[in-house]
Design a protein around this motif. Structure first.
Motif, short mmCIF file in Angstrom:
data_model
loop_
_atom_site.label_atom_id
_atom_site.label_comp_id
_atom_site.label_asym_id
_atom_site.label_seq_id
_atom_site.Cartn_x
_atom_site.Cartn_y
_atom_site.Cartn_z
N ASP A 83 14.00 -40.85 -19.66
CA ASP A 83 13.64 -40.95 -21.07
C ASP A 83 12.58 -39.91 -21.43
OD1 ASP A 83 15.35 -43.16 -21.41
OD2 ASP A 83 13.81 -44.47 -20.56
N LYS A 84 11.75 -39.58 -20.44
CA LYS A 84 10.68 -38.60 -20.63
C LYS A 84 10.84 -37.54 -19.54
CE LYS A 84 7.97 -40.99 -23.64
NZ LYS A 84 9.14 -41.63 -24.25
N SER A 85 10.54 -36.29 -19.89
CA SER A 85 10.81 -35.22 -18.93
C SER A 85 9.91 -35.29 -17.69
CB SER A 85 10.70 -33.84 -19.59
OG SER A 85 9.54 -33.76 -20.36
N PHE A 86 8.86 -36.14 -17.72
CA PHE A 86 8.01 -36.25 -16.53
C PHE A 86 8.31 -37.50 -15.69
CE2 PHE A 86 5.64 -37.50 -20.36
CZ PHE A 86 5.44 -38.84 -20.10
N ASP A 87 9.38 -38.24 -16.00
CA ASP A 87 9.77 -39.39 -15.18
C ASP A 87 10.09 -38.95 -13.74
OD1 ASP A 87 9.49 -41.01 -17.35
OD2 ASP A 87 11.62 -41.38 -17.67
N SER A 88 9.75 -39.82 -12.76
CA SER A 88 10.06 -39.48 -11.37
C SER A 88 11.35 -40.15 -10.92
CB SER A 88 8.96 -39.95 -10.42
OG SER A 88 7.71 -39.89 -11.00
N CYS A 89 11.82 -39.74 -9.75
CA CYS A 89 13.05 -40.26 -9.18
C CYS A 89 12.91 -41.76 -8.88
CB CYS A 89 13.36 -39.51 -7.90
SG CYS A 89 14.73 -40.19 -6.97
N PRO A 90 13.87 -42.58 -9.32
CA PRO A 90 13.78 -44.03 -9.08
C PRO A 90 14.04 -44.38 -7.60
CG PRO A 90 15.84 -43.49 -10.18
CD PRO A 90 15.06 -42.21 -10.10
N ASN A 91 14.63 -43.47 -6.87
CA ASN A 91 14.97 -43.73 -5.47
C ASN A 91 13.81 -43.39 -4.52
OD1 ASN A 91 16.78 -44.40 -3.31
ND2 ASN A 91 17.06 -42.20 -2.97
N CYS A 92 13.26 -42.17 -4.63
CA CYS A 92 12.22 -41.73 -3.69
C CYS A 92 10.90 -41.44 -4.38
CB CYS A 92 12.69 -40.50 -2.92
SG CYS A 92 12.75 -39.01 -3.93
N ASN A 93 10.87 -41.59 -5.70
CA ASN A 93 9.64 -41.41 -6.47
C ASN A 93 9.16 -39.96 -6.58
OD1 ASN A 93 8.20 -43.04 -8.16
ND2 ASN A 93 6.51 -43.35 -6.71
#
Ligand SMILES: [Zn+2]
Length: 113
Positions: A83-93
């Motif tokens: 949703d935001k360009s700075f979101d991290s990976c939900p799998n490995c962060n």
């Protein structure tokens, strides 16, 4: 305001296309504005009427697609929605990723009379 310059550019491009083929009016305009393009749609719709007034776009029907943000993680290659360009990976962060969709800002089609 960012949206004002975006709308001004769109109006200018469409007006040029209308002039190029000696048309009178743009009837329909199809845009793609990705969720990560940085364009606030509320502001977009707010400035739109005043920008098209008196132009070839004054009666145009506006069709807008808003592709959602998608990214692929640079570490584990997971593809995920953002949703935001700075979101991290939900799998490995990991914060490192490649944006693969959602930054679109383009005119897809113009129908001119
Ligand atoms: Zn990852």
């Amino acid at each position: 305001m960012h949206e004002l310059s975006v709308v001004t550019s769109i109006v200018k491009i469409v007006q040029q296309e209308v002039n190029k083929i000696n048309g009178k009016k743009a009837l329909e305009l199809y845009l793609e504005i990705g969720k990560l393009s940085g364009v606030e749609m509320d502001s977009f719709y707010f400035v739109w009427p005043q920008c098209i007034e008196g132009s070839a776009l004054s009666d145009v029907k506006l069709f807008i697609e808003e592709p959602i943000g998608k990214a692929q993680c640079a570490e584990c290659e997971t593809k995920f929605q953002i949703d935001k360009s700075f979101d991290s990976c939900p799998n490995c962060n990991s914060p490192f990723k490649e944006i693969i969709a959602g930054k679109e800002l383009k005119i897809k089609k113009i129908i001119i009379k």
